[in-house]
Design an enzyme around this catalytic site. Structure first.
Site, short mmCIF file in Angstrom:
data_model
loop_
_atom_site.label_atom_id
_atom_site.label_comp_id
_atom_site.label_asym_id
_atom_site.label_seq_id
_atom_site.Cartn_x
_atom_site.Cartn_y
_atom_site.Cartn_z
CG HIS A 81 -9.20 16.12 41.63
ND1 HIS A 81 -10.33 16.06 42.43
CD2 HIS A 81 -8.16 16.39 42.46
CE1 HIS A 81 -9.97 16.29 43.68
NE2 HIS A 81 -8.66 16.51 43.72
CD GLU A 92 -6.33 13.70 45.45
OE1 GLU A 92 -5.57 14.48 46.04
OE2 GLU A 92 -7.04 14.02 44.50
P1 PGA Z 1 -6.87 18.07 50.32
O1 PGA Z 1 -7.18 17.97 48.75
O2 PGA Z 1 -5.38 18.26 50.45
O3 PGA Z 1 -7.64 19.26 50.79
O4 PGA Z 1 -7.32 16.79 50.91
C1 PGA Z 1 -6.35 17.24 47.90
C2 PGA Z 1 -6.97 17.16 46.53
O5 PGA Z 1 -8.21 17.07 46.42
O6 PGA Z 1 -6.25 17.18 45.53
#
Ligand code: PGA
Length: 236
Positions: A98, A158
């Site tokens: 992440h 992401e």
């Molecule tokens: P968010 O976070 O949905 O609050 O943007 C997603 C994540 O960081 O996995």
């Protein structure tokens, strides 16, 4: 119909009583979830896992559990680290790579790759976050583990800029999401499960999950409220 994967990333939120309340409310919403159609994976802080697992098992709530990180090492003298083997009685999945771990805890590409290997060796499913294609390029150059285990990994595109951080939602452009999720499969050279993460919420979930190469989402802020989360799982 494609199978949908919805992963909740609770980050450093909730106490044991709050987690119990979340589960109670979620159960009360009485969703029809068939595991063949939808896989729901909730990743709370480590400390909540034993209580949550006990409730989920007892009440047969259709939720799997995951961790938000895992040690890059095996069991042993690694103070403070939770190894894949430590966690495997409680979870089936683990988020790795992440961008918050990279940015705030200085996690490197090499460590992320070691974490993926530790998980696979312990029959746990890595939910591998990819911020940009350079990271994936590095993994593929370094090792064939992602290719040989492609069917045992959930990939998440992401982009860090799209993460809400608890504030306003500003999801990535759908076109960019579709291109990048498709690119992950192309680079691996196999059919893979690719999710999107960053500002997914009840208002945009349906449209995002309908994108051709998106099989679901990694949800931070909007997963903390069971009702909002439910609307993401079953969009109106
Ligand atoms: P968010 O976070 O949905 O609050 O943007 C997603 C994540 O960081 O996995």
């Amino acid at each position: 119909m494609k199978k949908l994967f919805i992963v909740a990333n609770w980050k450093s939120n909730k106490t044991i009583p709050e987690a119990k309340e979340w589960l109670e409310k979620f159960e009360g919403l009485d969703l029809e979830i068939t595991p063949e159609e939808k896989e729901i994976i909730v990743c709370p802080p480590f400390t909540l896992l034993p209580d949550m697992k006990a409730i989920i098992d007892e009440k047969k709530i259709p939720i799997k559990l995951g961790t938000q990180d895992i040690s890059p090492y095996i069991d042993g003298a690694y103070t403070g680290a939770i190894s894949a083997r430590n966690a495997k009685d409680l979870v089936t999945h683990a988020i790795v790579g992440h961008s918050e771990r990279r940015r705030l805890f200085h996690e490197t590409d090499e460590e992320v790759l070691s974490k993926v290997k530790q998980l696979l060796e312990n029959s746990l499913t890595p939910i591998l976050c990819i911020s940009d294609m350079n990271q994936l390029e590095f993994y593929l150059k370094e090792d064939d583990v992602l290719v040989t285990n492609a069917d045992k990994i959930v990939f998440v595109f992401e982009p860090p800029s799209a993460i809400s951080g608890g504030g306003a939602f500003h999801a990535e452009d759908p076109q960019v999401i579709n291109t990048n999720t498709s690119e992950i499969g192309k680079m691996i050279g196999k059919t893979v499960t690719t999710l999107y993460g960053g500002s997914v919420n009840p208002d945009n979930a349906k449209a995002l999950f309908e994108l051709e190469h998106v099989a679901g989402g990694l949800i931070g802020q909007a997963s903390l409220d069971p009702e909002k989360f439910t609307h993401i799982i079953t969009p109106a």
